[in-house]
Motif scaffolding. Structure first.
Motif, mmCIF file in Angstrom:
data_model
loop_
_atom_site.group_PDB
_atom_site.id
_atom_site.type_symbol
_atom_site.label_atom_id
_atom_site.label_comp_id
_atom_site.label_asym_id
_atom_site.label_seq_id
_atom_site.Cartn_x
_atom_site.Cartn_y
_atom_site.Cartn_z
ATOM 1 N N GLN A 15 8.706 -37.326 -23.318
ATOM 2 C CA GLN A 15 8.244 -37.492 -24.699
ATOM 3 C C GLN A 15 7.161 -38.554 -24.829
ATOM 4 O O GLN A 15 6.436 -38.575 -25.823
ATOM 5 C CB GLN A 15 9.428 -37.884 -25.605
ATOM 6 N N ASP A 16 7.050 -39.470 -23.840
ATOM 7 C CA ASP A 16 6.099 -40.571 -23.967
ATOM 8 C C ASP A 16 4.652 -40.157 -23.733
ATOM 9 O O ASP A 16 3.727 -40.961 -23.858
ATOM 10 C CB ASP A 16 6.461 -41.707 -23.001
ATOM 11 N N GLY A 17 4.427 -38.895 -23.371
ATOM 12 C CA GLY A 17 3.066 -38.403 -23.193
ATOM 13 C C GLY A 17 2.432 -38.749 -21.863
ATOM 14 O O GLY A 17 1.270 -38.407 -21.617
ATOM 15 N N ARG A 18 3.166 -39.402 -20.986
ATOM 16 C CA ARG A 18 2.628 -39.753 -19.664
ATOM 17 C C ARG A 18 2.958 -38.671 -18.645
ATOM 18 O O ARG A 18 3.825 -37.828 -18.871
ATOM 19 C CB ARG A 18 3.203 -41.093 -19.194
ATOM 20 N N LEU A 19 2.272 -38.743 -17.510
ATOM 21 C CA LEU A 19 2.524 -37.805 -16.418
ATOM 22 C C LEU A 19 3.741 -38.286 -15.625
ATOM 23 O O LEU A 19 3.811 -39.444 -15.225
ATOM 24 C CB LEU A 19 1.304 -37.718 -15.502
#
Length: 233
Positions: A15-19
């Motif tokens: 959910q944090d948008g990181r890879l």
């Protein structure tokens, strides 16, 4: 962990948008990398907006909202009190889970108007009980995996004994945690105060359900003794 729970946990992780690399998620959830690959395939097939590929990593393109919780304020307060106790009176693994769950509860509860701002409880640590927290993650893992444990245990009379046990269940009694086991050394069921365990080691040996040595057998034995008025020491 059930597969449905694992899929929800994966969504929370990305959910944090990181890879995120599959191997990191696999290590965190204690499953194989291949299992994580299959889970991502399932999520993508179900319409979850996840980008990525094997060997490169995965990320969420846009937020995903899980179903809302329909809890009353009283239910939220009860849940928050439990999380506050765990956050102060449990091992690091459960403290981390408690903090994560509390944030989710507060985010949803305040967003839908179920709880006012500055609500909740504060709980002070339980000093005596914390002595055994170092052993809790190993005991819980052993219960899940049915792995025998080697204990050095200090009795109430301050005597140390070594035991090989089959861990069956952990119980919480307000200030003290105990572990119910089948004790190979004594050939009977025993309950150990976890804060009195001096050493707790994995053995690498595993056990299977055996008639007369299961948790259900222990509970039946306790019920029978209570009916007979026998006090357990």
């Amino acid at each position: 962990m059930r597969r449905s729970d694992r899929l929800s946990e994966i969504i929370e992780i990305v959910q944090d948008g990181r890879l995120h690399l599959a191997r990191d998620i696999a290590e965190r959830l204690e499953v194989s990398v291949r299992t994580i690959y299959r889970d991502f395939d399932t999520l993508v097939a179900s319409g979850i907006p996840i980008d990525g590929e094997r060997g490169v990593g995965y990320m969420l393109r846009e937020p995903v909202f899980l179903p809302p919780m329909n809890l009353s304020l009283l239910e939220l307060e009860a849940l928050h009190l439990g999380m506050a106790i765990v956050a102060q009176a449990a091992d690091e693994e459960l403290q981390t889970a408690s903090a994560s769950l509390t944030k989710k509860i507060e985010k949803v509860a305040t967003a839908n108007g179920a709880a006012p701002k500055n609500w909740g409880f504060g709980v002070y640590p339980f000093a005596q009980a914390k002595l055994g927290f170092q052993h809790m993650p190993r005991i819980r893992t052993a219960i899940r995996n049915r792995e025998k444990l080697l204990l050095d245990y200090r009795s109430l009379e301050n005597r140390i004994s070594s035991r090989i046990v089959w861990p069956l269940q952990i119980e919480f009694w307000g200030r003290v945690w105990t572990m119910t086991c089948w004790c190979e050394t004594r050939g009977d069921f025993r309950s150990f105060r976890i804060d009195h365990i001096v050493i707790c080691k994995r053995t690498g040996d595993y056990f299977e359900d055996q008639q007369g040595r299961r948790l259900d057998d222990y509970l039946a034995k306790v019920d029978a003794e209570m009916e007979q008025g026998i006090e357990r020491n």
